[in-house]
Scaffold this motif. Structure first.
Motif, PDB file in Angstrom:
ATOM      1  N   LEU A  21      20.689   6.321   5.201  1.00 27.17           N
ATOM      2  CA  LEU A  21      20.684   7.465   4.290  1.00 27.17           C
ATOM      3  C   LEU A  21      19.595   7.238   3.253  1.00 27.17           C
ATOM      4  O   LEU A  21      19.715   6.362   2.397  1.00 27.17           O
ATOM      5  CB  LEU A  21      22.062   7.570   3.629  1.00 27.17           C
ATOM      6  CG  LEU A  21      22.402   8.871   2.934  1.00 27.17           C
ATOM      7  CD1 LEU A  21      22.256  10.063   3.872  1.00 27.17           C
ATOM      8  CD2 LEU A  21      23.808   8.804   2.383  1.00 27.17           C
ATOM      9  N   THR A  22      18.479   7.969   3.363  1.00 32.14           N
ATOM     10  CA  THR A  22      17.366   7.772   2.423  1.00 32.14           C
ATOM     11  C   THR A  22      16.840   9.130   1.965  1.00 32.14           C
ATOM     12  O   THR A  22      17.293  10.175   2.424  1.00 32.14           O
ATOM     13  CB  THR A  22      16.217   6.989   3.081  1.00 32.14           C
ATOM     14  OG1 THR A  22      15.788   7.720   4.225  1.00 32.14           O
ATOM     15  CG2 THR A  22      16.628   5.592   3.497  1.00 32.14           C
ATOM     16  N   ASN A  23      15.825   9.097   1.105  1.00 35.18           N
ATOM     17  CA  ASN A  23      15.305  10.351   0.527  1.00 35.18           C
ATOM     18  C   ASN A  23      14.813  11.320   1.596  1.00 35.18           C
ATOM     19  O   ASN A  23      14.930  12.521   1.449  1.00 35.18           O
ATOM     20  CB  ASN A  23      14.161  10.037  -0.436  1.00 35.18           C
ATOM     21  CG  ASN A  23      14.663   9.212  -1.591  1.00 35.18           C
ATOM     22  OD1 ASN A  23      15.855   9.242  -1.883  1.00 35.18           O
ATOM     23  ND2 ASN A  23      13.781   8.458  -2.222  1.00 35.18           N
TER      24      ASN A  23
ATOM     25  N   ALA B 265       8.745  17.787  15.569  1.00 34.56           N
ATOM     26  CA  ALA B 265       7.478  17.101  15.310  1.00 34.56           C
ATOM     27  C   ALA B 265       7.708  15.618  15.046  1.00 34.56           C
ATOM     28  O   ALA B 265       7.001  14.756  15.582  1.00 34.56           O
ATOM     29  CB  ALA B 265       6.779  17.739  14.116  1.00 34.56           C
ATOM     30  N   TYR B 266       8.701  15.331  14.238  1.00 33.71           N
ATOM     31  CA  TYR B 266       8.980  13.928  13.876  1.00 33.71           C
ATOM     32  C   TYR B 266       9.382  13.134  15.125  1.00 33.71           C
ATOM     33  O   TYR B 266       8.932  12.000  15.323  1.00 33.71           O
ATOM     34  CB  TYR B 266      10.086  13.904  12.821  1.00 33.71           C
ATOM     35  CG  TYR B 266      10.424  12.538  12.270  1.00 33.71           C
ATOM     36  CD1 TYR B 266       9.486  11.790  11.571  1.00 33.71           C
ATOM     37  CD2 TYR B 266      11.704  11.999  12.431  1.00 33.71           C
ATOM     38  CE1 TYR B 266       9.813  10.540  11.054  1.00 33.71           C
ATOM     39  CE2 TYR B 266      12.035  10.758  11.912  1.00 33.71           C
ATOM     40  CZ  TYR B 266      11.084  10.030  11.224  1.00 33.71           C
ATOM     41  OH  TYR B 266      11.410   8.795  10.724  1.00 33.71           O
ATOM     42  N   SER B 267      10.215  13.740  15.981  1.00 35.50           N
ATOM     43  CA  SER B 267      10.628  13.049  17.208  1.00 35.50           C
ATOM     44  C   SER B 267       9.427  12.747  18.089  1.00 35.50           C
ATOM     45  O   SER B 267       9.252  11.623  18.578  1.00 35.50           O
ATOM     46  CB  SER B 267      11.618  13.909  17.997  1.00 35.50           C
ATOM     47  OG  SER B 267      12.789  14.119  17.261  1.00 35.50           O
TER      48      SER B 267
ATOM     49  N   ILE C  92       0.831  -1.203   0.000  1.00 33.47           N
ATOM     50  CA  ILE C  92       0.000   0.000   0.000  1.00 33.47           C
ATOM     51  C   ILE C  92       0.866   1.254   0.000  1.00 33.47           C
ATOM     52  O   ILE C  92       1.838   1.346   0.759  1.00 33.47           O
ATOM     53  CB  ILE C  92      -0.926  -0.014   1.241  1.00 33.47           C
ATOM     54  CG1 ILE C  92      -2.005  -1.076   1.022  1.00 33.47           C
ATOM     55  CG2 ILE C  92      -1.537   1.355   1.504  1.00 33.47           C
ATOM     56  CD1 ILE C  92      -3.042  -1.138   2.100  1.00 33.47           C
ATOM     57  N   ASP C  93       0.493   2.205  -0.868  1.00 29.20           N
ATOM     58  CA  ASP C  93       1.239   3.468  -0.907  1.00 29.20           C
ATOM     59  C   ASP C  93       0.380   4.481  -1.662  1.00 29.20           C
ATOM     60  O   ASP C  93      -0.487   4.103  -2.443  1.00 29.20           O
ATOM     61  CB  ASP C  93       2.577   3.268  -1.647  1.00 29.20           C
ATOM     62  CG  ASP C  93       3.633   4.282  -1.224  1.00 29.20           C
ATOM     63  OD1 ASP C  93       4.610   3.877  -0.564  1.00 29.20           O
ATOM     64  OD2 ASP C  93       3.474   5.480  -1.549  1.00 29.20           O
ATOM     65  N   ILE C  94       0.630   5.773  -1.418  1.00 29.71           N
ATOM     66  CA  ILE C  94      -0.054   6.778  -2.246  1.00 29.71           C
ATOM     67  C   ILE C  94       0.592   6.825  -3.631  1.00 29.71           C
ATOM     68  O   ILE C  94       0.006   7.344  -4.561  1.00 29.71           O
ATOM     69  CB  ILE C  94      -0.033   8.195  -1.607  1.00 29.71           C
ATOM     70  CG1 ILE C  94       1.341   8.510  -1.040  1.00 29.71           C
ATOM     71  CG2 ILE C  94      -1.109   8.350  -0.541  1.00 29.71           C
ATOM     72  CD1 ILE C  94       1.494   9.948  -0.581  1.00 29.71           C
TER      73      ILE C  94
HETATM   74  P1  NAD Z   1      10.399   6.800   2.141  1.00 36.37           P
HETATM   75  O1  NAD Z   1      10.050   8.245   2.000  1.00 36.37           O
HETATM   76  O2  NAD Z   1      11.361   6.193   1.173  1.00 36.37           O
HETATM   77  O3  NAD Z   1       9.066   5.921   2.125  1.00 36.37           O
HETATM   78  C1  NAD Z   1       7.869   6.335   2.685  1.00 36.37           C
HETATM   79  C2  NAD Z   1       6.736   5.861   1.772  1.00 36.37           C
HETATM   80  O4  NAD Z   1       5.499   6.208   2.398  1.00 36.37           O
HETATM   81  C3  NAD Z   1       6.759   6.534   0.393  1.00 36.37           C
HETATM   82  O5  NAD Z   1       6.704   5.551  -0.635  1.00 36.37           O
HETATM   83  C4  NAD Z   1       5.509   7.400   0.391  1.00 36.37           C
HETATM   84  O6  NAD Z   1       4.886   7.520  -0.892  1.00 36.37           O
HETATM   85  C5  NAD Z   1       4.622   6.645   1.364  1.00 36.37           C
HETATM   86  N1  NAD Z   1       3.571   7.482   1.924  1.00 36.37           N
HETATM   87  C6  NAD Z   1       3.658   8.789   2.299  1.00 36.37           C
HETATM   88  N2  NAD Z   1       2.476   9.229   2.718  1.00 36.37           N
HETATM   89  C7  NAD Z   1       1.610   8.175   2.626  1.00 36.37           C
HETATM   90  C8  NAD Z   1       0.233   8.009   2.903  1.00 36.37           C
HETATM   91  N3  NAD Z   1      -0.499   9.012   3.373  1.00 36.37           N
HETATM   92  N4  NAD Z   1      -0.326   6.802   2.687  1.00 36.37           N
HETATM   93  C9  NAD Z   1       0.405   5.774   2.190  1.00 36.37           C
HETATM   94  N5  NAD Z   1       1.711   5.877   1.903  1.00 36.37           N
HETATM   95  C10 NAD Z   1       2.306   7.065   2.114  1.00 36.37           C
HETATM   96  O7  NAD Z   1      10.896   6.648   3.645  1.00 36.37           O
HETATM   97  P2  NAD Z   1      11.749   5.502   4.337  1.00 36.37           P
HETATM   98  O8  NAD Z   1      13.068   6.084   4.689  1.00 36.37           O
HETATM   99  O9  NAD Z   1      11.712   4.230   3.581  1.00 36.37           O
HETATM  100  O10 NAD Z   1      10.955   5.370   5.726  1.00 36.37           O
HETATM  101  C11 NAD Z   1      10.045   4.330   6.006  1.00 36.37           C
HETATM  102  C12 NAD Z   1       9.714   4.376   7.480  1.00 36.37           C
HETATM  103  O11 NAD Z   1      10.905   4.253   8.262  1.00 36.37           O
HETATM  104  C13 NAD Z   1       9.069   5.692   7.933  1.00 36.37           C
HETATM  105  O12 NAD Z   1       8.107   5.424   8.922  1.00 36.37           O
HETATM  106  C14 NAD Z   1      10.226   6.452   8.518  1.00 36.37           C
HETATM  107  O13 NAD Z   1       9.780   7.428   9.416  1.00 36.37           O
HETATM  108  C15 NAD Z   1      10.997   5.338   9.168  1.00 36.37           C
HETATM  109  N6  NAD Z   1      12.414   5.576   9.452  1.00 36.37           N
HETATM  110  C16 NAD Z   1      13.293   5.926   8.465  1.00 36.37           C
HETATM  111  C17 NAD Z   1      14.638   6.092   8.794  1.00 36.37           C
HETATM  112  C18 NAD Z   1      15.643   6.477   7.764  1.00 36.37           C
HETATM  113  O14 NAD Z   1      16.808   6.689   8.125  1.00 36.37           O
HETATM  114  N7  NAD Z   1      15.283   6.538   6.491  1.00 36.37           N
HETATM  115  C19 NAD Z   1      15.076   5.917  10.100  1.00 36.37           C
HETATM  116  C20 NAD Z   1      14.157   5.561  11.074  1.00 36.37           C
HETATM  117  C21 NAD Z   1      12.840   5.386  10.725  1.00 36.37           C
END
Ligand code: NAD
Length: 279
Positions: A209-211, A174-176, A37-39
């Motif tokens: 390291l992600t987007n 906010a994120y924290s 599931i994703d937007i």
């Molecule tokens: P990402 O941005 O690559 O992926 C997030 C996905 O969620 C995207 O595909 C986006 O389209 C989708 N999304 C956004 N809004 C949405 C909605 N309303 N309904 C359905 N889908 C939606 O991010 P990521 O780095 O892969 O992060 C995934 C999870 O891991 C998140 O919860 C993030 O907070 C958490 N996280 C990431 C890191 C990091 O270092 N990247 C560290 C800790 C936690």
């Protein structure tokens, strides 16, 4: 003990993203049927095709928002019809917003000239967005998909938290706070469901390291690590970023019967970051 994962049905939200696309593949590799599931419909439709070809196990990509209950209910009808009743839910959709990110780590006197970069410049719209996506976006899919698990008295839910849920990182207030609320809700729901055969846990990834964080950790122009990126590596005893693949062992453990007596915990997968005092 068997892991008991094969032929189960898992819903993965945010499956179009960096972390959850890898989680979906690792589930498929264990014979789990995945509903992605994703937007971003394009991303999950492509991923589902890739998974079916590579792992020879059913997968479907569905456009739905974790903030829109009706779209999730519609997705559930399709999932039940095509894959069966849901056994697992991974609440992966989440992220930060620049609107709720301060420009400076700590406020000093000279910032009085430019309050925009401090707490006072943060936008409530950013707080709303981040709390909605991370907190409500964990609750709503759980309301929709956990019902199948409750009905058959078996299932496992894994929420995706973060390092900053334990102690807030500078700038991303906010994120924290939103990820701290995910931990709290994980414990609450674990207790609430504990007599119904449904376990609820979370993974707190360390720094990847992600987007979503690239703009904070690397300099756009040079590609070099920012001062914040250097700080992170210096405070991670393993002295590197993690990879999404390094989360899969913990995910499979929390979903499988290997963790049958485990509920209400948040597991850090962080190269030692949360254990290290910095000295
Ligand atoms: P990402 O941005 O690559 O992926 C997030 C996905 O969620 C995207 O595909 C986006 O389209 C989708 N999304 C956004 N809004 C949405 C909605 N309303 N309904 C359905 N889908 C939606 O991010 P990521 O780095 O892969 O992060 C995934 C999870 O891991 C998140 O919860 C993030 O907070 C958490 N996280 C990431 C890191 C990091 O270092 N990247 C560290 C800790 C936690």
């Amino acid at each position: 003990m068997e892991t008991n994962l094969r032929n189960k049905v898992a819903v993965v939200t945010g499956a179009g993203g960096v972390i959850c696309s890898v989680m979906a593949k690792s589930l498929a590799a264990m014979g789990v049927k995945t509903a992605l599931i994703d937007i971003n419909a394009d991303a999950v439709e492509k991923l589902a095709q890739e998974i079916e070809t590579k792992y020879n196990v059913s997968s479907i990509g569905l456009a739905a928002s974790v903030l829109d209950k009706e779209s999730l209910q519609e997705a559930k009808r399709i999932i039940n019809n095509k894959l069966g009743s849901v056994d697992y839910l991974i609440n992966g959709a989440g992220g930060n917003s620049p609107l709720a990110t301060s420009g400076v780590d700590q406020m000093v006197d000279s910032d009085l000239e430019n309050l925009e970069e401090t707490f006072f410049g943060m936008k409530m719209e950013g707080f709303d967005r981040v709390f909605d996506l991370n907190f409500k976006g964990t609750i709503l899919p759980t309301m929709v998909f956990a019902m199948d698990m409750i009905e058959k008295k078996g299932g496992s839910i894994v929420n995706v938290s973060s390092m900053n849920s334990y102690r807030p990182l500078t700038r991303i207030a906010a994120y924290s706070a939103a990820k701290a609320s995910v931990n709290n809700f994980t414990q609450w729901l674990a207790v609430h469901f504990s007599k119904m055969g449904v376990r609820v846990n979370a993974i707190a990834p360390g720094f990847l390291l992600t987007n979503q964080n690239r703009f904070l950790l690397t300099d756009e122009a040079t590609g070099e690590p920012t001062a914040r990126g250097v700080k992170i590596i210096n405070n991670t005893p393993m002295e590197r970023y993690g990879t999404p693949e390094e989360l899969q062992g913990t995910l499979l453990y929390l979903l499988s019967d290997w963790s049958a007596f485990v509920t209400g915990i948040v597991i850090p997968v962080d190269g030692g970051f949360s254990a290290y005092s910095g000295v």
